[in-house]
Design a protein around this motif. Structure first.
Motif, mmCIF file in Angstrom:
data_model
loop_
_atom_site.group_PDB
_atom_site.id
_atom_site.type_symbol
_atom_site.label_atom_id
_atom_site.label_comp_id
_atom_site.label_asym_id
_atom_site.label_seq_id
_atom_site.Cartn_x
_atom_site.Cartn_y
_atom_site.Cartn_z
ATOM 1 N N ASP A 62 44.706 40.468 45.105
ATOM 2 C CA ASP A 62 44.333 40.415 43.507
ATOM 3 C C ASP A 62 43.719 41.850 43.178
ATOM 4 O O ASP A 62 43.427 42.780 44.114
ATOM 5 C CB ASP A 62 43.044 39.353 43.662
ATOM 6 C CG ASP A 62 42.612 39.341 42.134
ATOM 7 O OD1 ASP A 62 42.877 39.004 41.104
ATOM 8 O OD2 ASP A 62 41.129 39.515 41.993
ATOM 9 N N ASP A 64 41.404 42.353 39.608
ATOM 10 C CA ASP A 64 39.959 42.256 38.974
ATOM 11 C C ASP A 64 38.918 41.839 39.924
ATOM 12 O O ASP A 64 39.235 40.661 40.330
ATOM 13 C CB ASP A 64 40.257 41.559 37.727
ATOM 14 C CG ASP A 64 41.092 42.410 36.660
ATOM 15 O OD1 ASP A 64 40.893 43.570 36.621
ATOM 16 O OD2 ASP A 64 41.954 41.561 36.169
ATOM 17 N N GLY A 65 37.955 42.597 40.188
ATOM 18 C CA GLY A 65 37.102 42.049 40.967
ATOM 19 C C GLY A 65 37.115 42.084 42.746
ATOM 20 O O GLY A 65 36.436 41.639 43.498
ATOM 21 N N GLU A 70 35.000 44.084 37.597
ATOM 22 C CA GLU A 70 35.334 43.444 36.422
ATOM 23 C C GLU A 70 34.554 42.909 35.466
ATOM 24 O O GLU A 70 34.610 42.160 34.615
ATOM 25 C CB GLU A 70 36.120 42.060 36.842
ATOM 26 C CG GLU A 70 35.153 40.962 37.697
ATOM 27 C CD GLU A 70 36.101 39.965 38.299
ATOM 28 O OE1 GLU A 70 37.078 39.505 37.766
ATOM 29 O OE2 GLU A 70 35.505 39.305 39.147
ATOM 30 N N ASN A 254 39.220 37.334 45.084
ATOM 31 C CA ASN A 254 37.550 37.301 44.823
ATOM 32 C C ASN A 254 37.416 36.023 44.067
ATOM 33 O O ASN A 254 36.015 35.783 43.930
ATOM 34 C CB ASN A 254 37.238 38.483 44.148
ATOM 35 C CG ASN A 254 37.370 38.713 42.695
ATOM 36 O OD1 ASN A 254 38.516 38.686 42.421
ATOM 37 N ND2 ASN A 254 36.390 38.452 41.936
ATOM 38 N N SER A 255 38.111 35.268 43.759
ATOM 39 C CA SER A 255 37.951 34.036 42.664
ATOM 40 C C SER A 255 38.792 32.859 42.914
ATOM 41 O O SER A 255 39.763 33.107 43.801
ATOM 42 C CB SER A 255 37.763 34.863 41.235
ATOM 43 O OG SER A 255 38.985 34.609 40.769
ATOM 44 N N ASP A 258 42.470 32.786 42.756
ATOM 45 C CA ASP A 258 43.266 33.318 44.216
ATOM 46 C C ASP A 258 43.247 32.273 44.918
ATOM 47 O O ASP A 258 44.058 32.511 46.161
ATOM 48 C CB ASP A 258 42.353 34.511 44.629
ATOM 49 C CG ASP A 258 42.289 35.690 43.858
ATOM 50 O OD1 ASP A 258 43.302 36.152 43.257
ATOM 51 O OD2 ASP A 258 41.209 35.959 43.685
HETATM 52 CA CA LIG Z 1 40.132 38.552 40.559
#
Ligand SMILES: [Ca+2]
Ligand SMILES: [Ca+2]
Lengths: 325, 325
Positions: A62, A64-65, A70, A254-255, A258
């Motif tokens: 991934d 962003d982040g 982000e 990270n989120s 994912d």
């Molecule tokens: Ca992300």
């Protein structure tokens, strides 16, 4: 007599290859770093029961982040906002239509809530009609000039040094590294090669449709105001299948966006690896997880516990956050 | 003090790399072979005004009629026909619906006329509902067992030796080789690595949609009865943009379906290369061009003359057609 042999001789030649003196130098010793190294050694040691041939060493990240920050908003959303503001005089209707109105009124909360689809709506409206080469130039100019409000650095410098080292460590061990992002594929490709060493053909992302046209006898590809693919949540394993055609053996996110990518990756046969970056460092970066509009980490965090995925504690595990200026 | 240096030392190591004793050994000396070698030497010689860095050495190849034969029908169409016949007892409606009826009545002319979209309709109907792994197995079994009616060899052995040598020659010179085919991306991926040395992530093709699902707690990707992308004609440069994100410097095809790919490739800045395989060899393969249902070569042949693209005369330019048994 003609010979049909293709390969007649083999000879050796040398390439100079630079390797980090100490892999993952910006990672503190601890369970996260240890889990990474154990996995890589297991799948790359010939004769190991977990050995994986080079061609199958696919790792997906991934963006962003996970590879860069982000906050306070997805960086591509800030790019699209700047672009909407620039084009607003030609679009009076945007003053009263969402998500454009939120952009023109700097209503960040409404924007953050609009999520990946909000970004894509803005991208679509503000980039349709551009050729791929025009888009490339617009995005490049923005990346070269725009600066992050908190750190006063170009956005493409707010990439995570420990993650850049991790990408290099994996490639040094025969992995092919891919980005699999909810962000726009063409935007990512503008900086991914320089920032991460990931070439355009190893970038997967969301996209709007494009068409092939002749303009004054010159062939061009033009971005269209129609969604093509949303590379988020269930879309991530599908995007991986369409682009790579092979299941990764390691996935990094990270989120909750994912979750499905990590499920798909770690459900494959043989040894697999899943990792989540947890934003725990309000001082050097940001701290957020279960209640955040951006980068919400909730279900995936619960599943990480059950599945044995590595969870990086940014404050504890990383010596340094950003790449040096 | 923490050090932030990532790369501290560099050292050299050796890889053994096999190289063809004589590149393009199955090509007769002549203008086609000469044009290929001249192009490759120009873009790979450092200091040459035409030099192209390795990362930008992208070459794209059509498959049907360019890397393997496509007569008497596209091989994937024969695969889909075999599959339709197998599934027909469960689909009585196919007896009176095209293109299924044509399959069940062995009406090859109607099928040939249905073109790439006909193939995809059959593929969609006969493969929707399969997981990607189930599809892979079905295709592999067919490729392992089915035999070509004229040559009595497995279809995946009817690949063109001179083109396989060309792929190797380009890769030996730092090129990344991609397939860009109107055929189904998942079907191509089953044999492209073994037959051509092209890994799944470098295969671009037509596709039906897919979805991510949990079946009894196990994540799977399931093929859906809905068209996703037709990678033919105008679709080829678009597919190249979406998958590679970089314009090729060389493109190889055999029909009007490749016209836009060659236009897009050769319109880029710097030295470029376009090539068409012309089927002129009824004895060893087939002879067809302007009037053929399959692999029609008409407009692209005219444009080749104007643009200086190389046209391979199979009968004249190739010492051998197929890879050895
Ligand atoms: Ca992300
Ligand atoms: Ca063809």
């Amino acid at each position: 007599m003609k010979t049909r042999s293709v390969l007649l001789v083999a000879f050796a030649f040398c390439v100079v290859h630079s390797v980090a003196a100490e892999p993952l130098a910006s990672w503190n010793d601890g369970p996260a770093k240890q889990s990474i190294i154990e996995f890589v050694e297991a799948v790359t040691t010939e004769g190991s029961p977990d050995f994986v041939p080079v061609a199958e060493r696919i790792a997906t990240f991934d963006n962003d982040g996970c590879l860069w920050s982000e906050q306070p908003l997805y960086f591509q959303l800030i790019f699209a906002m700047d672009r909407v503001k620039e084009l607003a005089p030609q679009h009076p209707e945007w003053n009263t239509t969402q998500p454009f109105q939120a952009v023109l009124e700097d209503d960040h909360e409404a924007l953050a809530a609009s999520g990946v689809e909000g970004v894509l709506t803005l991208v679509m409206a503000s980039h349709a009609g551009l050729t791929t080469e025009e888009f490339d130039q617009v995005a490049r100019e923005w990346l070269d000039t725009a600066k992050h409000p908190r750190f006063d650095r170009p956005y493409h410098e707010l990439t995570f040094l420990p993650m850049v080292e991790l990408l290099e460590y994996l490639r040094d061990n025969g992995f092919k590294t891919f980005i699999v992002s909810g962000g726009g594929i063409d935007f990512l490709r503008v900086f991914a090669e320089e920032a991460y060493g990931i070439p355009p053909e190893q970038v997967i992302g969301s996209s709007i449709k494009a068409s092939f046209e002749m303009r004054d006898g010159v062939p061009v590809i033009v971005k269209q105001p129609e969604m093509n693919f949303i590379d988020d949540k269930e879309g991530k394993p599908v995007g991986i299948h369409q682009h790579i055609g092979r299941r990764p053996i390691a996935a990094f996110g990270n989120s909750d966006g994912d979750l499905q990518m990590l499920q798909w990756t770690t459900a494959g046969e043989g040894r697999r690896f899943g990792l989540l970056v947890r934003h725990t460092d309000a001082e050097r970066e940001w701290a957020y997880d279960r209640d955040s509009h951006i980068g919400k980490l909730d279900k995936a965090l619960d599943e990480a516990g059950k599945k044995g995925w590595t969870v990086v504690d940014m404050a504890e595990d990383w010596k340094t956050v950003y790449v040096p200026e």
